[in-house]
Design a protein around this motif. Structure first.
Motif, PDB file in Angstrom:
ATOM      1  N   VAL A  63       0.814  -0.850  -0.424  1.00  0.00           N
ATOM      2  CA  VAL A  63       0.166   0.199   0.383  1.00  0.00           C
ATOM      3  C   VAL A  63       0.609   1.422   0.039  1.00  0.00           C
ATOM      4  N   CYS A  64       0.397   2.033  -0.916  1.00  0.00           N
ATOM      5  CA  CYS A  64       0.930   3.492  -1.012  1.00  0.00           C
ATOM      6  C   CYS A  64       0.926   4.067   0.125  1.00  0.00           C
ATOM      7  N   ALA A  65       1.956   5.729  -0.572  1.00  0.00           N
ATOM      8  CA  ALA A  65       1.948   6.679   1.154  1.00  0.00           C
ATOM      9  C   ALA A  65      -0.090   7.398   0.505  1.00  0.00           C
ATOM     10  N   GLY A  66      -0.113   7.753   0.115  1.00  0.00           N
ATOM     11  CA  GLY A  66      -0.894   8.487  -0.415  1.00  0.00           C
ATOM     12  C   GLY A  66      -2.218   7.731   0.142  1.00  0.00           C
ATOM     13  N   CYS A  67      -2.372   6.151  -0.385  1.00  0.00           N
ATOM     14  CA  CYS A  67      -3.482   6.114  -0.145  1.00  0.00           C
ATOM     15  C   CYS A  67      -3.814   5.738   2.245  1.00  0.00           C
ATOM     16  N   LEU A  68      -2.742   5.446   2.395  1.00  0.00           N
ATOM     17  CA  LEU A  68      -2.343   5.232   3.260  1.00  0.00           C
ATOM     18  C   LEU A  68      -2.907   6.753   4.641  1.00  0.00           C
TER      19      LEU A  68
ATOM     20  N   ILE B 259      -8.314  -0.140   0.875  1.00  0.00           N
ATOM     21  CA  ILE B 259      -7.620   1.043   0.288  1.00  0.00           C
ATOM     22  C   ILE B 259      -6.510   0.791  -0.909  1.00  0.00           C
ATOM     23  N   ASN B 260      -6.575   1.171  -2.821  1.00  0.00           N
ATOM     24  CA  ASN B 260      -5.867   0.870  -2.838  1.00  0.00           C
ATOM     25  C   ASN B 260      -6.027   1.847  -4.383  1.00  0.00           C
ATOM     26  N   CYS B 261      -4.686   2.108  -5.116  1.00  0.00           N
ATOM     27  CA  CYS B 261      -4.766   3.031  -6.341  1.00  0.00           C
ATOM     28  C   CYS B 261      -4.126   2.139  -7.238  1.00  0.00           C
ATOM     29  N   THR B 262      -3.939   2.865  -8.074  1.00  0.00           N
ATOM     30  CA  THR B 262      -3.148   2.773  -9.337  1.00  0.00           C
ATOM     31  C   THR B 262      -1.374   1.885  -8.924  1.00  0.00           C
ATOM     32  N   ASN B 263      -0.850   2.608  -7.728  1.00  0.00           N
ATOM     33  CA  ASN B 263       0.736   2.894  -7.360  1.00  0.00           C
ATOM     34  C   ASN B 263       0.331   1.730  -6.425  1.00  0.00           C
ATOM     35  N   CYS B 264      -0.479   0.902  -6.298  1.00  0.00           N
ATOM     36  CA  CYS B 264      -0.064  -0.066  -5.070  1.00  0.00           C
ATOM     37  C   CYS B 264      -1.816  -1.129  -5.316  1.00  0.00           C
ATOM     38  N   GLY B 265      -1.778  -1.544  -4.548  1.00  0.00           N
ATOM     39  CA  GLY B 265      -2.714  -3.009  -4.317  1.00  0.00           C
ATOM     40  C   GLY B 265      -2.347  -4.294  -4.944  1.00  0.00           C
TER      41      GLY B 265
ATOM     42  N   ASN C 168      -7.590  10.861 -12.167  1.00  0.00           N
ATOM     43  CA  ASN C 168      -7.648  10.385 -10.783  1.00  0.00           C
ATOM     44  C   ASN C 168      -7.203   9.675 -10.601  1.00  0.00           C
ATOM     45  N   ARG C 169      -6.182   9.603  -9.282  1.00  0.00           N
ATOM     46  CA  ARG C 169      -5.231   8.625  -8.545  1.00  0.00           C
ATOM     47  C   ARG C 169      -5.230   6.930  -8.652  1.00  0.00           C
ATOM     48  N   ARG C 170      -7.502   6.717  -9.169  1.00  0.00           N
ATOM     49  CA  ARG C 170      -7.468   5.470  -9.177  1.00  0.00           C
ATOM     50  C   ARG C 170      -7.925   5.445 -10.763  1.00  0.00           C
TER      51      ARG C 170
END
Ligand code: ZN
Ligand code: ZN
Length: 727
Positions: free
Chosen positions: A95-100, A116-122, A158-160
């Motif tokens: 999980v990335c810093a943004g999602c945290l 929670i996740n986004c294109t940079n993590c998960g 959007n980040r997602r």
């Protein structure tokens, strides 16, 4: 690579440079069409090349000029499935810093939402069922997005945008603990762990069994229930600062701990009495990892948790809820589950730092299925690996796709896990093997499976000698295609003469090898019995060296062993270096029986920790055979003179390093080759690895050590594939 937010990144970049055109995925990569001034186009390409999005990996960029089409906007076009193309798939990413930040923000709509996740993590690899990587082909298929998530998913800014596992508390997966759900479930799990219970926790690639690592009773109970012997447990701590309470963490180790792959990193212990000694008995190293799922961040508190694979002993890790309730019923006191399905299992990876570089021990979650790049394209082959710590390798073009850790291929459960993982790789990479490669050992389950599959599909089957495959593995990861001297030290491998090899000096390349030198054969009496009881191995070495012995065995056992050695009944000759380490450790009283592979050797290495190792014993080297008899003679003398055992252990390590240097010099003299590949499980011993690399460096050898795949049998399949591709 798919699923790493490349298209939205390109979209934003095009907007910034006032370019129009389009970007789209194909199954084999990405195409971008841009229209604008030459200057803007040039800047766009430079930016793409130099600072791509965090998870992207650009192999190459091909550029073509075309006539302007009069496009007025920049658009993202739909994925096109191309049935035969293939592209790498992202591993599961922490999980990335943004999602945290969002998860811990009470005003956020995903406040304390553990998916929670986004294109940079998960999650990626473990939820994908087919390509292209789109939601309908993942286990997120069963969670239709709510309006808010859908809007994010379709908004290129959007980040997602196109984050396939995108979800929220309204529409996405949920946790449960018995009848409790959501925050109440997580709180109940936290309370259970604090109360000393063992909780099965569903993660990304399977279940973990967790307990409070400072609670001795809980740790011992987990050890007993899991049938784990003394094998160390991995630990998870809330953050780096808390890891530092229990272990030394260098700059490089900190980087590895916080990397997006989030492996378990082996760290030198600080002997903090707060930690239960049952976590890693007799071990100077602790395997730590940091939280990598949002759920872990919600679970972890002040105290570190034992986080071990959710399985009994050597069975495959459990991934489904129903399966967990039955197979883990006797192991866990409680279950923290969720309803997002795991499509394939993926254990945690294990790694360590050696000389500022990563030395992988188990390459799995976060790494697999990232390919190891080969120097050129070749036929699509499947290499099935060996028996222990099994992985397989499927090649396509210039990519070697190594599977996640499958486990010890000794039972039908593991074979089933292997078959499932292979079917998954075949689908994801659209790779139909035209050739199979297996170990020379006729009775390995993997070899038998490969023979069956090859016969069924009418494909050629190539059998590769175990240590040749080790040499090829370390050469392949360095792109070394000529020939090299191979110093291959490991536990067990079937030799071309039917003996069990394992202390081998080879010379070869992908197209073949020659055995230059080897450890003197001693009888391996009773096979597995000698592996579990290093003392038997020590007696075999003493017998072979003609040294009188009397040991801590019952009279009956001693008589049987003596008889076995003398008659050769139920004995296989072995040149195993792993067994020599076991034998020596037993002789000097480290331990007489082991409960996991290499335990005696690991504890012997730990003994010489911190010692200056500048002198030692000496192997005798006659012709092509090196004989450890002088080591045993010297050690027995030293024991009689009450030389500290730590010093004896150090002298042994020195002797092995000195042997490697002498062998390599002889081999260089004979072959003119200056490159040395070091491989085999024994080279997980960094005390030895350091002595060896220092000695070889002083004599100007070029040294290849493992950085991408493990030196143990977990890396074997890469070498098999490299050999199988050229034969
Ligand atoms: Zn994120
Ligand atoms: Zn939603």
């Amino acid at each position: 690579m798919q699923g790493v937010g490349f298209r939205p990144f390109v979209y934003a970049l095009a907007a910034r440079h006032s370019l129009t055109g389009m970007v789209g995925n194909t199954s084999s990569g990405v195409f971008i069409e841009i229209q604008g001034t030459a200057e803007a186009a040039g800047e766009f390409v430079d930016h793409l090349r130099n600072s791509p999005p965090p998870l992207a990996m650009i192999d190459s960029i091909a550029i073509e000029e075309m006539d302007a089409k009069g496009e007025v906007a920049f658009v993202i076009v739909d994925s096109q499935a191309q049935p035969l193309a293939s592209t790498p798939i992202s591993p599961d990413i922490a999980v990335c810093a943004g999602c945290l930040r969002e998860m811990f923000d009470p005003a956020d709509r995903r406040y304390r939402y553990p998916f929670i996740n986004c294109t940079n993590c998960g999650p990626r690899f473990t939820i994908i069922q087919d390509i292209p990587y789109d939601r309908p082909f993942t286990t997120m298929r069963s969670f239709p997005m709510c309006a808010a998530c859908d809007a994010e998913y379709h908004d290129p800014s959007n980040r997602r945008f196109h984050a396939q596992p995108n979800a929220c508390p309204v529409c996405g997966p949920q946790v449960s603990f018995g009848t409790l759900t959501r925050d109440a479930a997580i709180q109940a799990a936290v309370d259970a762990l604090r109360g000393g219970l063992i909780v099965a926790i569903k993660g990304i690639g399977g279940f973990h069994l967790a307990c409070d690592a400072t609670n001795g009773l809980a740790v011992r109970t987990l050890r007993d229930r899991k049938g784990r012997g003394a094998k160390p447990f991995a630990l998870m701590a809330k953050d780096l600062a808390r890891v530092r309470r229990y272990a030394h963490v260098s700059e490089d180790e900190a980087q590895l701990l916080t990397a997006k792959e989030r492996p378990i990193v082996l760290l030198r212990t600080l002997d903090n009495p707060e930690l239960s000694p049952a976590v890693a008995p007799g071990n100077k190293y602790l395997g730590f990892l940091l939280p990598y799922t949002p759920l872990h961040h919600l679970l972890l508190g002040e105290k570190p948790l034992v986080m071990t694979s959710g399985n009994f002993s050597d069975e495959p890790i459990v991934k489904d809820n129903g399966e967990a309730l039955s197979r883990l019923a006797n192991l866990a006191d409680a279950f923290l589950m969720h309803n997002r399905d795991i499509y394939v299992v993926c254990d945690d990876s294990v790694t360590r730092v050696f000389e500022k570089r990563e030395l992988p021990i188990r390459r799995s979650r976060g790494y697999s299925p990232m390919p190891v790049k080969l120097t050129h394209s070749g036929p699509t082959v499947l290499a099935v690996g060996g028996e222990l710590k099994s992985t397989f390798c499927l090649t396509r073009d210039d990519n070697a796709y190594l599977s996640q850790h499958i486990g010890d291929m000794e039972n039908l459960e593991t074979l089933a896990a292997f078959e499932h993982a292979f079917a998954h790789f075949r689908a994801l990479f659209r790779a139909e093997p035209t050739r199979l490669i297996c170990d020379l050992h006729p009775n390995y389950l993997s070899s038998r499976w490969a023979a069956g599959y090859a016969a069924e599909k009418n494909l050629p089957l190539v059998r590769v000698q175990h240590h040749h495959a080790h040499l090829a593995a370390v050469m392949a990861e360095h792109g070394c295609e000529s020939r090299a001297i191979g110093v291959i030290f490991d536990g067990t491998g079937y030799g071309t003469d039917g003996a069990i090899w394992g202390g081998e000096i080879l010379c070869g390349g992908f197209d073949g090898f020659e055995r230059l030198m080897h450890l003197k054969y001693v009888p391996l009496a009773g096979g597995d019995a000698s592996i579990r009881r290093p003392l038997r191995m020590a007696l075999a070495h003493l017998w072979s060296a003609g040294i009188e012995w009397d040991a801590n065995l019952t009279a009956v056992e001693l008589r049987i062993l003596r008889r076995q050695l003398e008659t050769g009944v139920n004995c296989v000759p072995t040149s195993s270096m792993g067994r020599l380490f076991d034998a020596f450790a037993a002789l000097i009283g480290v331990r007489e029986t082991v409960s996991y592979e290499a335990q005696a050797a690991i504890e012997m290495e730990a003994m010489c920790d911190g010692l200056q190792i500048d002198r030692g014993y000496r192997f005798s080297l006659e012709g092509d055979v090196f004989d450890p008899a002088p080591l045993f003679q010297s050690a027995l003398e030293d024991l009689r003179r009450n030389v500290p055992r730590a010093q004896i252990a150090a002298s042994f390590h020195h002797a092995v390093a000195d042997l490697v240097l002498r062998c390599c010099e002889t081999a260089r003299g004979r072959t003119g080759i200056n490159t040395v590949g070091l491989s085999g499980g024994v080279f997980q011993n960094t005390t030895l690895l350091k002595l060896v690399t220092e000695a070889l460096t002083r004599q100007q050898f070029e040294i290849l050590t493992h950085r991408k795949v493990p030196p143990n049998d977990g890396g074997l399949a890469l070498g098999q594939a490299a050999i199988g591709r050229v034969l």
